[in-house]
Design an enzyme around this catalytic site. Structure first.
Site, PDB file in Angstrom:
ATOM      1  N   LEU A  45      19.028   1.363  -7.963  1.00 50.16           N
ATOM      2  CA  LEU A  45      19.886   0.421  -8.672  1.00 50.16           C
ATOM      3  C   LEU A  45      20.026  -0.817  -7.790  1.00 50.16           C
ATOM      4  CD1 LEU A  45      22.894   2.404 -10.234  1.00 50.16           C
ATOM      5  CD2 LEU A  45      21.025   1.289 -11.415  1.00 50.16           C
ATOM      6  N   ASP A  46      19.820  -2.015  -8.358  1.00 55.44           N
ATOM      7  CA  ASP A  46      19.967  -3.242  -7.590  1.00 55.44           C
ATOM      8  C   ASP A  46      21.385  -3.361  -7.041  1.00 55.44           C
ATOM      9  OD1 ASP A  46      17.352  -3.947  -8.101  1.00 55.44           O
ATOM     10  OD2 ASP A  46      17.834  -5.179  -9.853  1.00 55.44           O
ATOM     11  N   PRO A  47      21.558  -4.105  -5.948  1.00 56.59           N
ATOM     12  CA  PRO A  47      22.894  -4.232  -5.343  1.00 56.59           C
ATOM     13  C   PRO A  47      23.988  -4.690  -6.302  1.00 56.59           C
ATOM     14  CG  PRO A  47      21.234  -5.104  -3.851  1.00 56.59           C
ATOM     15  CD  PRO A  47      20.518  -4.769  -5.130  1.00 56.59           C
ATOM     16  N   VAL A  54      24.236  -4.127  -9.411  1.00 59.92           N
ATOM     17  CA  VAL A  54      24.392  -3.215 -10.548  1.00 59.92           C
ATOM     18  C   VAL A  54      25.262  -2.040 -10.130  1.00 59.92           C
ATOM     19  CG1 VAL A  54      23.190  -1.712 -12.179  1.00 59.92           C
ATOM     20  CG2 VAL A  54      22.135  -3.863 -11.444  1.00 59.92           C
TER      21      VAL A  54
END
Length: 299
Positions: free
Chosen positions: A37-39, A41
């Site tokens: 998961l991107d930072p 998100v």
């Protein structure tokens, strides 16, 4: 300790940050996450600990559900709110809900996505975002993904300062880029767009109702942390199961090949169970279709 923590990842942390934090909490190096998961998100990020790390590939390869906000009127180089603007238009009127709902329906089923330029996908041994940072043009891979469902979240459509935003909820296959989906939805509506916010609300059978935050975990003692771990079966519920008798269970524990059951499909992993306990994951042997072989055996 062995099992799965259904972590609710906060915004501002990378998936690797979460793994490092849980290594400290559970005092073990054997920790793995199940899908980056991107930072920026937030949302559900199942973390496997101990013996459960053996199931990471099978839990990663599951459907995911997301709650996303899409903003029309501006596109960015990263396709989300963190990027630099590359196109902007001013909308002089709101968009009817019916029009958005109609366009969303066009995306249900199997679709093609161009891999985002700012992603870790490799082309010729180099990550795409490395090409992007060096301003090098490169042909990006096209992947086929499946959108199981997509719907407009009621009462989220807004028109303000020349832009329109709305929220969607969508369930998708592994490897789907929601920011790319947002851009493509914008194109179908006739406007530049980007994903302005994202939360992952479910992975397989894990969701917000059974998730735990870092704040909750840090308040637990060692015994309570052990109790918080879900069994590895919780991460394999999407796989078909096959019950065996005691004699076969003994063979499975040694990782032996077995005769193929008549109903088993090729390229489909199965859970081998005895007394409601998952012993292993087996699959039809690629070289001998009359046999099944172990992919993972659990202690």
């Amino acid at each position: 300790m062995n099992g799965i923590i259904p972590l609710w990842k906060p915004r501002g942390m990378t998936s690797h940050d979460c793994v490092m934090a849980l290594r400290r909490l559970f005092k073990t190096k054997k920790v793995g996450h199940t899908g980056t998961l991107d930072p920026e998100v937030s949302g559900i990020l199942p973390i496997c600990i101990g013996e459960a790390t053996k199931i990471v590939p099978y839990l990663t390869d599951t459907k995911k559900t997301y709650h996303a906000e899409i903003t029309l009127g501006k596109s960015t180089d990263t396709e989300d709110q963190t990027g630099n603007m590359i196109e902007q238009v001013t909308l002089d009127h709101p968009i009817p809900e019916e029009k958005i709902i109609e366009v969303l329906q066009q995306f249900i089923g199997e679709i093609e996505q161009v891999t985002p330029l700012y992603s870790a996908v490799k082309v010729n041994g180099k990550k795409l975002y490395e090409y992007a940072r060096e301003n090098i043009q490169v042909e990006r891979p096209i992947r086929r993904v499946t959108i199981d469902s997509i719907k407009l979240v009621p009462n989220t459509l807004t028109f303000k300062d020349g832009s329109v935003s709305f929220e969607i909820e969508t369930t998708v296959s592994k490897g789907t880029y929601i920011r790319t989906l947002a851009v493509d939805i914008g194109k179908a509506l006739g406007y530049p767009a980007h994903m302005s916010k994202l939360t992952r609300t479910a992975t397989a059978d894990f969701n917000q109702t059974n998730a735990l935050t870092f704040e909750q975990l840090e308040q637990l003692n060692e015994e309570q942390l052990q109790s918080a771990l879900l069994p590895l079966e919780a991460g394999l519920s999407h796989l078909p199961n096959y019950q065996v008798d005691e004699e076969t269970a003994r063979k499975v524990s040694y990782g032996q090949k077995l005769n193929r059951p008549t109903h088993w499909l090729e390229n489909q992993p199965y859970r081998i169970e005895y007394n409601q306990k998952t012993l292993a994951i087996y699959q039809v042997h690629e070289d001998n279709k009359t046999q099944i072989k172990p992919l993972r055996v659990f202690n």
